[in-house]
Design a protein around this motif. Structure first.
Motif, PDB file in Angstrom:
ATOM      1  N   PHE A 294       0.841  -1.182   0.000  1.00 36.02           N
ATOM      2  CA  PHE A 294       0.000   0.000   0.000  1.00 36.02           C
ATOM      3  C   PHE A 294       0.886   1.246   0.000  1.00 36.02           C
ATOM      4  CE2 PHE A 294      -3.183  -2.713   2.492  1.00 36.02           C
ATOM      5  CZ  PHE A 294      -3.894  -3.048   1.348  1.00 36.02           C
ATOM      6  N   LEU A 295       0.499   2.246  -0.752  1.00 31.25           N
ATOM      7  CA  LEU A 295       1.252   3.490  -0.807  1.00 31.25           C
ATOM      8  C   LEU A 295       0.591   4.587   0.010  1.00 31.25           C
ATOM      9  CD1 LEU A 295       2.182   3.536  -4.614  1.00 31.25           C
ATOM     10  CD2 LEU A 295       3.615   2.821  -2.681  1.00 31.25           C
ATOM     11  N   GLY A 296      -0.724   4.671  -0.053  1.00 30.05           N
ATOM     12  CA  GLY A 296      -1.444   5.737   0.632  1.00 30.05           C
ATOM     13  C   GLY A 296      -1.672   5.456   2.104  1.00 30.05           C
ATOM     14  N   LYS A 297      -2.245   6.440   2.768  1.00 31.17           N
ATOM     15  CA  LYS A 297      -2.567   6.334   4.189  1.00 31.17           C
ATOM     16  C   LYS A 297      -3.963   5.744   4.354  1.00 31.17           C
ATOM     17  CE  LYS A 297      -3.001   9.172   8.362  1.00 31.17           C
ATOM     18  NZ  LYS A 297      -2.974  10.563   8.902  1.00 31.17           N
ATOM     19  N   PRO A 298      -4.140   4.761   5.244  1.00 35.90           N
ATOM     20  CA  PRO A 298      -5.468   4.158   5.425  1.00 35.90           C
ATOM     21  C   PRO A 298      -6.448   5.140   6.068  1.00 35.90           C
ATOM     22  CG  PRO A 298      -3.910   3.288   7.030  1.00 35.90           C
ATOM     23  CD  PRO A 298      -3.105   4.108   6.067  1.00 35.90           C
ATOM     24  N   GLU A 299      -7.687   5.067   5.651  1.00 35.41           N
ATOM     25  CA  GLU A 299      -8.754   5.918   6.171  1.00 35.41           C
ATOM     26  C   GLU A 299      -9.988   5.071   6.454  1.00 35.41           C
ATOM     27  OE1 GLU A 299      -8.293  10.193   4.098  1.00 35.41           O
ATOM     28  OE2 GLU A 299      -8.795   8.567   2.705  1.00 35.41           O
ATOM     29  N   ASN A 300     -10.891   5.629   7.264  1.00 34.10           N
ATOM     30  CA  ASN A 300     -12.198   5.002   7.540  1.00 34.10           C
ATOM     31  C   ASN A 300     -12.044   3.557   8.001  1.00 34.10           C
ATOM     32  OD1 ASN A 300     -13.508   7.390   6.626  1.00 34.10           O
ATOM     33  ND2 ASN A 300     -13.179   6.703   4.517  1.00 34.10           N
ATOM     34  N   TYR A 301     -11.152   3.380   8.959  1.00 36.49           N
ATOM     35  CA  TYR A 301     -10.798   2.034   9.425  1.00 36.49           C
ATOM     36  C   TYR A 301     -11.785   1.541  10.479  1.00 36.49           C
ATOM     37  CZ  TYR A 301      -8.154  -1.698  11.683  1.00 36.49           C
ATOM     38  OH  TYR A 301      -7.759  -2.907  12.202  1.00 36.49           O
ATOM     39  N   THR A 302     -12.206   0.293  10.378  1.00 37.68           N
ATOM     40  CA  THR A 302     -12.911  -0.406  11.458  1.00 37.68           C
ATOM     41  C   THR A 302     -12.481  -1.864  11.461  1.00 37.68           C
ATOM     42  OG1 THR A 302     -14.810  -1.045  10.090  1.00 37.68           O
ATOM     43  CG2 THR A 302     -14.987   1.037  11.299  1.00 37.68           C
ATOM     44  N   ARG A 303     -12.487  -2.450  12.638  1.00 37.32           N
ATOM     45  CA  ARG A 303     -12.333  -3.907  12.759  1.00 37.32           C
ATOM     46  C   ARG A 303     -13.371  -4.385  13.752  1.00 37.32           C
ATOM     47  NH1 ARG A 303      -8.932  -5.448  17.397  1.00 37.32           N
ATOM     48  NH2 ARG A 303      -8.319  -3.516  18.437  1.00 37.32           N
ATOM     49  N   SER A 304     -13.861  -5.595  13.551  1.00 36.03           N
ATOM     50  CA  SER A 304     -14.922  -6.091  14.423  1.00 36.03           C
ATOM     51  C   SER A 304     -14.827  -7.602  14.568  1.00 36.03           C
ATOM     52  CB  SER A 304     -16.306  -5.718  13.871  1.00 36.03           C
ATOM     53  OG  SER A 304     -16.577  -6.433  12.687  1.00 36.03           O
ATOM     54  N   LEU A 305     -15.430  -8.085  15.629  1.00 37.77           N
ATOM     55  CA  LEU A 305     -15.594  -9.524  15.842  1.00 37.77           C
ATOM     56  C   LEU A 305     -17.068  -9.779  16.089  1.00 37.77           C
ATOM     57  CD1 LEU A 305     -14.399 -12.374  16.259  1.00 37.77           C
ATOM     58  CD2 LEU A 305     -14.197 -11.820  18.699  1.00 37.77           C
ATOM     59  N   ASN A 306     -17.690 -10.487  15.166  1.00 35.86           N
ATOM     60  CA  ASN A 306     -19.079 -10.889  15.327  1.00 35.86           C
ATOM     61  C   ASN A 306     -19.081 -12.170  16.156  1.00 35.86           C
ATOM     62  OD1 ASN A 306     -21.606 -12.242  14.856  1.00 35.86           O
ATOM     63  ND2 ASN A 306     -21.948 -10.906  13.100  1.00 35.86           N
ATOM     64  N   ILE A 307     -19.513 -12.055  17.417  1.00 38.89           N
ATOM     65  CA  ILE A 307     -19.442 -13.216  18.306  1.00 38.89           C
ATOM     66  C   ILE A 307     -20.668 -14.105  18.190  1.00 38.89           C
ATOM     67  CG2 ILE A 307     -17.854 -12.112  19.917  1.00 38.89           C
ATOM     68  CD1 ILE A 307     -20.229 -11.628  21.805  1.00 38.89           C
ATOM     69  N   THR A 308     -21.614 -13.730  17.365  1.00 43.23           N
ATOM     70  CA  THR A 308     -22.717 -14.632  17.022  1.00 43.23           C
ATOM     71  C   THR A 308     -22.298 -15.569  15.894  1.00 43.23           C
ATOM     72  OG1 THR A 308     -24.335 -12.959  17.675  1.00 43.23           O
ATOM     73  CG2 THR A 308     -25.130 -14.785  16.324  1.00 43.23           C
ATOM     74  N   LYS A 309     -21.679 -15.004  14.873  1.00 39.35           N
ATOM     75  CA  LYS A 309     -21.270 -15.804  13.715  1.00 39.35           C
ATOM     76  C   LYS A 309     -19.801 -16.223  13.752  1.00 39.35           C
ATOM     77  CE  LYS A 309     -24.666 -14.077  10.367  1.00 39.35           C
ATOM     78  NZ  LYS A 309     -25.370 -13.022  11.084  1.00 39.35           N
TER      79      LYS A 309
ATOM     80  N   ILE B 107     -17.002 -14.398  13.214  1.00 37.57           N
ATOM     81  CA  ILE B 107     -16.287 -13.856  12.056  1.00 37.57           C
ATOM     82  C   ILE B 107     -15.596 -12.551  12.446  1.00 37.57           C
ATOM     83  CG2 ILE B 107     -16.488 -13.020   9.683  1.00 37.57           C
ATOM     84  CD1 ILE B 107     -19.064 -14.688   9.463  1.00 37.57           C
ATOM     85  N   HIS B 108     -14.302 -12.479  12.161  1.00 32.20           N
ATOM     86  CA  HIS B 108     -13.535 -11.253  12.360  1.00 32.20           C
ATOM     87  C   HIS B 108     -13.488 -10.504  11.034  1.00 32.20           C
ATOM     88  CE1 HIS B 108      -9.995  -8.638  12.659  1.00 32.20           C
ATOM     89  NE2 HIS B 108     -10.187  -8.670  13.975  1.00 32.20           N
ATOM     90  N   THR B 109     -13.782  -9.215  11.058  1.00 31.42           N
ATOM     91  CA  THR B 109     -13.836  -8.400   9.840  1.00 31.42           C
ATOM     92  C   THR B 109     -13.002  -7.139  10.011  1.00 31.42           C
ATOM     93  OG1 THR B 109     -16.091  -9.179   9.435  1.00 31.42           O
ATOM     94  CG2 THR B 109     -15.361  -7.260   8.198  1.00 31.42           C
ATOM     95  N   THR B 110     -12.250  -6.799   8.968  1.00 31.82           N
ATOM     96  CA  THR B 110     -11.513  -5.535   8.926  1.00 31.82           C
ATOM     97  C   THR B 110     -11.898  -4.791   7.657  1.00 31.82           C
ATOM     98  OG1 THR B 110      -9.641  -6.647  10.002  1.00 31.82           O
ATOM     99  CG2 THR B 110      -9.233  -4.460   9.085  1.00 31.82           C
ATOM    100  N   ASN B 111     -12.188  -3.500   7.775  1.00 33.52           N
ATOM    101  CA  ASN B 111     -12.531  -2.661   6.624  1.00 33.52           C
ATOM    102  C   ASN B 111     -11.734  -1.367   6.687  1.00 33.52           C
ATOM    103  OD1 ASN B 111     -15.018  -3.754   4.999  1.00 33.52           O
ATOM    104  ND2 ASN B 111     -15.486  -4.160   7.162  1.00 33.52           N
ATOM    105  N   PHE B 112     -11.235  -0.919   5.545  1.00 29.90           N
ATOM    106  CA  PHE B 112     -10.541   0.359   5.469  1.00 29.90           C
ATOM    107  C   PHE B 112     -10.448   0.776   4.007  1.00 29.90           C
ATOM    108  CE2 PHE B 112      -7.435  -3.045   5.527  1.00 29.90           C
ATOM    109  CZ  PHE B 112      -6.628  -2.770   4.422  1.00 29.90           C
ATOM    110  N   GLU B 113      -9.972   1.992   3.812  1.00 28.64           N
ATOM    111  CA  GLU B 113      -9.824   2.536   2.468  1.00 28.64           C
ATOM    112  C   GLU B 113      -8.401   3.061   2.303  1.00 28.64           C
ATOM    113  OE1 GLU B 113     -11.460   6.420   0.008  1.00 28.64           O
ATOM    114  OE2 GLU B 113     -12.475   5.747   1.843  1.00 28.64           O
ATOM    115  N   VAL B 114      -7.770   2.763   1.168  1.00 20.18           N
ATOM    116  CA  VAL B 114      -6.466   3.317   0.821  1.00 20.18           C
ATOM    117  C   VAL B 114      -6.530   3.818  -0.616  1.00 20.18           C
ATOM    118  CG1 VAL B 114      -3.998   2.866   0.502  1.00 20.18           C
ATOM    119  CG2 VAL B 114      -5.223   1.776   2.399  1.00 20.18           C
ATOM    120  N   ASP B 115      -6.175   5.090  -0.816  1.00 19.02           N
ATOM    121  CA  ASP B 115      -6.184   5.688  -2.155  1.00 19.02           C
ATOM    122  C   ASP B 115      -7.525   5.507  -2.866  1.00 19.02           C
ATOM    123  OD1 ASP B 115      -3.580   6.610  -1.926  1.00 19.02           O
ATOM    124  OD2 ASP B 115      -2.722   4.751  -2.700  1.00 19.02           O
ATOM    125  N   GLY B 116      -8.604   5.651  -2.103  1.00 18.34           N
ATOM    126  CA  GLY B 116      -9.928   5.570  -2.690  1.00 18.34           C
ATOM    127  C   GLY B 116     -10.436   4.172  -2.950  1.00 18.34           C
TER     128      GLY B 116
END
Length: 733
Positions: free
Chosen positions: A100-115, A117-126
């Motif tokens: 990755f070259l750009g800076k990450p934005e709009n970052y979230t990470r979560s753990l769904n303890i019902t299902k 599932i660990h999820t990570t979401n972010f944006e780099v360079d759009g």
């Protein structure tokens, strides 16, 4: 404009993480930095991983439950080297470095303890990037999926690192580590990449992926451990099993693996639920760490308490599945080769608390690894017991600390086997599985009774005491310690119920009943307390973390409000004193802050919560829930002794269930001990009662408004509803 739209979309996703009514989630706005405090766990009972959610470099640390150093020798100390008692070890980690070259934005990470599932979401360079990870019990692999919003935008390199010194070897689409511990335990792991688009190649001991649209990683790890003393605890080579499981998983593909996993784990995570209030929308929109800080400052957040209930169940379902080993002091998750207390099985409260919630919160199958462990440990414990107590000693017991190779360490915890028998009994008491009773439970419990038949000491007046006992971890070794007396009383009671159910061994039933009758009873001391020892020397200023002499209240049942009201009041006084220097003053305020010093431990809050619930003190039980979340809960909701250990997480759902339903006294009691904050309106579903029952209940203004009791077939059951005892017929499931 496109960027603004993405920002709005990500913001809506953040709120969705918090507001979803269907699933419980832990979520955060930043990657984890500290493994024990912030990383999030996944597991399938055997395999576990901790995810930190890094962007440019993702580090995923993993464990396999049978990777232990040491052997079945005991050398008198916690030996965390390669011989002696040993320790539960860190298997290793893999890292992914992204280009990755750009800076990450709009970052979230979560753990769904019902299902699960660990999820990570972010944006780099759009470009939006998403990652999902889960540990599959049905397919026995861990799965990590990486996606991007643009094609050909995933490039980087992957490394697999052994924490035991094995060299990583790279092939065209996989990384492998293989080695042998000094105790001859063989271990192996394989990480396989399945790319979509792009290409992969080998560079030294790394895998390089270039211009992929997406890719999936499959990880499997095993040892040649076999839970059988006769086979010297060793079984088949791990790699053929690993390769077969990975081949089958790869053929299924990501979507099928995900569906199999969700179908399996939700069967457990949704089997029981509680609703004890509604958190305001502003608080719900906060990340989990922000909510925890707000709660610890005095905020009201019943949904966070519900999450803690479900998180404990999630952790048990992820670290204790049929066919595997039981959850240890850290469940399944450990990043050290010298973890605190060897990350072992401590049998003077800890491993037992790990499993208090298994039956009452509808995770009965997750109890089986503990029972299988007890059965597997019998022969080495018999040998150790005969060496310590004489060659003619029948039955067995154990030292305080145990490993998976039959090893016993630290002090002898002489009533350990009686406490283990409690779990063997409870699985039958809740399930009424008479095949299990006949084939497993009864033989185990009877043999432990024989140990105590030989062990008990007769006093001049004919009464019986446990000789040279100890009130863990408190006081001297001496005869007749109340904790030991209570455990043996409970053992005999459990045996008698099991023997009567099988209509077996009438002569031995008579013998056990006679011994139980002769046990020196509980005593009330000079300041009205329940005595911890035969000598009346309890200190009202004692704030020791253990409340061992209250075993008879919970998880035992010898002391209860109906049959032993005077002893119940003595227990209340002892617990008030132990919690914060109250002595005889009943008017001293009882608050979260007033529980002080050594009493602020991760596992003390759940035990005391359950004790207060059994004593009918809902307000004080609720204060214990708040105390755990205020003082001994980390940002990832792991409990800290300190340091981090899992028994607080496992214990709190059991204690909260005890506030809502009890079944230890021959009847089902609904809402026996709920605090004011839970009174207004709520419900629970799927909580279990002894006798093979499952119960749903709704309430309003502290009064039950509706309930149903289910069992495998209709049967009569006594139930106490709003203070009235009824006899009803259960509904068939």
């Amino acid at each position: 404009m496109k960027k603004l739209f993405l920002i709005i979309l990500i913001s809506l996703l953040i709120i969705q993480f918090a507001l979803s009514a269907d699933d419980f989630k832990l979520w955060y706005k930043q990657p984890a930095e500290k493994w024990s405090d912030e990383a999030l766990p996944i597991g399938n009972g055997r395999l576990g991983a901790m995810l930190l959610g890094g962007v440019e470099k993702e580090r995923i640390q993993f464990n396999e439950q049978s990777l232990w150093s040491g052997d079945n020798n005991w050398d008198g100390a916690y030996e965390t080297g390669d011989h002696g008692f040993g320790a539960y070890r860190n298997f290793g980690e893999f890292t992914i470095e992204f280009n990755f070259l750009g800076k990450p934005e709009n970052y979230t990470r979560s753990l769904n303890i019902t299902k699960g599932i660990h999820t990570t979401n972010f944006e780099v360079d759009g470009i939006h990037y998403s990652r999902e990870a889960f540990a599959s019990y049905p397919d026995q692999v861990m799965v990590f999926n990486y996606n991007s919003g643009n094609k050909k935008s995933l490039s980087g390199k992957i490394s697999l690192i052994s924490a035991q010194g094995a060299v990583s070897i790279a092939t065209e689409n996989s990384l492998v580590i293989s080695g042998e511990m000094p105790n001859k335990l063989r271990y192996e792991a394989k990480l396989q990449i399945i790319p979509k688009g792009g290409k992969t190649k080998v560079e030294g001991n790394m895998l390089v992926f270039e211009n992929c649209d997406s890719f999936t990683l499959l990880l499997d790890a095993r040892t040649n451990y076999n839970p059988d003393y006769q086979s010297d605890w060793r079984g088949v080579d791990p790699m053929p099993v690993i390769e077969n499981e990975l081949e089958l998983a790869a053929k299924l593909g990501y979507k099928k693996l995900l569906n199999n996993h969700i179908h399996d784990i939700t069967r457990l995570t949704t089997a029981a639920s509680i609703e004890i209030g509604n958190t305001d929308a502003t608080t719900l929109a906060l990340s989990t760490d922000e909510r925890l800080r707000k709660y610890a400052a005095g905020g009201v957040d019943p949904d966070l308490e519900e999450t803690m209930f479900q998180y404990g169940r999630y952790l048990l379902a992820n670290s204790s599945r049929p066919g595997g080993l039981p959850a240890n002091l850290q469940g399944l998750w450990n990043d050290s080769n010298t973890p605190p207390w060897a990350s072992d099985y401590h049998n003077n409260i800890n491993i037992q608390m790990n499993y208090w919630a298994a039956e009452s919160t509808n995770l009965s199958e997750c109890h089986l690894p503990l029972i299988d462990f007890i059965v597997a440990q019998q022969e080495p414990c018999r040998i150790a017991t005969r060496k310590a107590f004489g060659e003619k000693t029948r039955g067995w017991t154990a030292r305080t600390s145990q490993n998976i190779f039959g090893g016993n360490g630290w002090e002898w915890n002489i009533p350990a086997s009686a406490w283990y028998a409690q779990h063997v009994y409870e699985h039958w008491a809740f399930t009424h599985d008479n095949n299990y009773l006949k084939d497993t439970a009864y033989p185990v419990v009877k043999e432990i009774c024989e140990f105590w038949e030989d062990r008990l000491k007769t006093l001049p007046d004919g009464s019986l005491v446990v000789p040279m006992g100890w009130s863990p971890e408190h006081g001297p070794r001496e005869d007749g310690v109340m904790h030991d007396q209570q455990l043996v009383w409970e053992l005999f009671q459990n045996y008698l119920e099991m023997a009567k159910a099988l209509d077996i061994d009438p002569d031995y039933q008579e013998k056990v009943a006679d011994m139980q009758e002769k046990l020196v009873p509980n005593k009330i001391g000079k300041w009205g307390q329940l005595q911890e020892w035969q000598e009346d020397r309890d200190d009202p200023d004692d704030q020791h973390r253990h409340t061992s002499h209250l075993f008879a209240v919970y998880p035992g049942r010898q002391i209860n409000m109906v049959e032993t009201p005077e002893l119940t009041q003595a227990a209340i006084l002892s617990l008030r004193s132990r919690s914060g220097n109250y002595g005889k003053n009943e008017h001293t305020p009882f608050t979260v802050e007033s529980t002080v010093g050594d009493s602020r431990r991760s596992w003390t809050w759940p035990w005391r919560c359950a004790l207060w619930a059994r004593l009918g003190e809902g307000e004080r039980a609720g204060i214990m829930v708040r105390g755990l979340l205020t003082y001994n809960t980390l940002p990832n909701l792991f409990c800290s002794h300190p340091p981090f250990q899992m028994d607080g997480n496992f214990g709190i759902p059991a204690a909260m269930a005890e506030m809502l339903i009890q079944s230890h006294s021959g009847e089902i009691q609904l809402l026996p001990a709920i605090p004011k904050t839970w009174l207004a309106k709520g419900y629970f579903t799927g909580l279990c009662a002894r006798g093979g029952f499952e119960v749903d209940c709704n309430w309003e203004d502290g009064k039950v408004t509706n309930y149903n009791v289910y069992s495998s077939k209709p049967q009569q059951v006594k139930i106490r509803v709003n203070g009235e005892l009824k006899e009803i017929t259960s509904l068939a499931k």
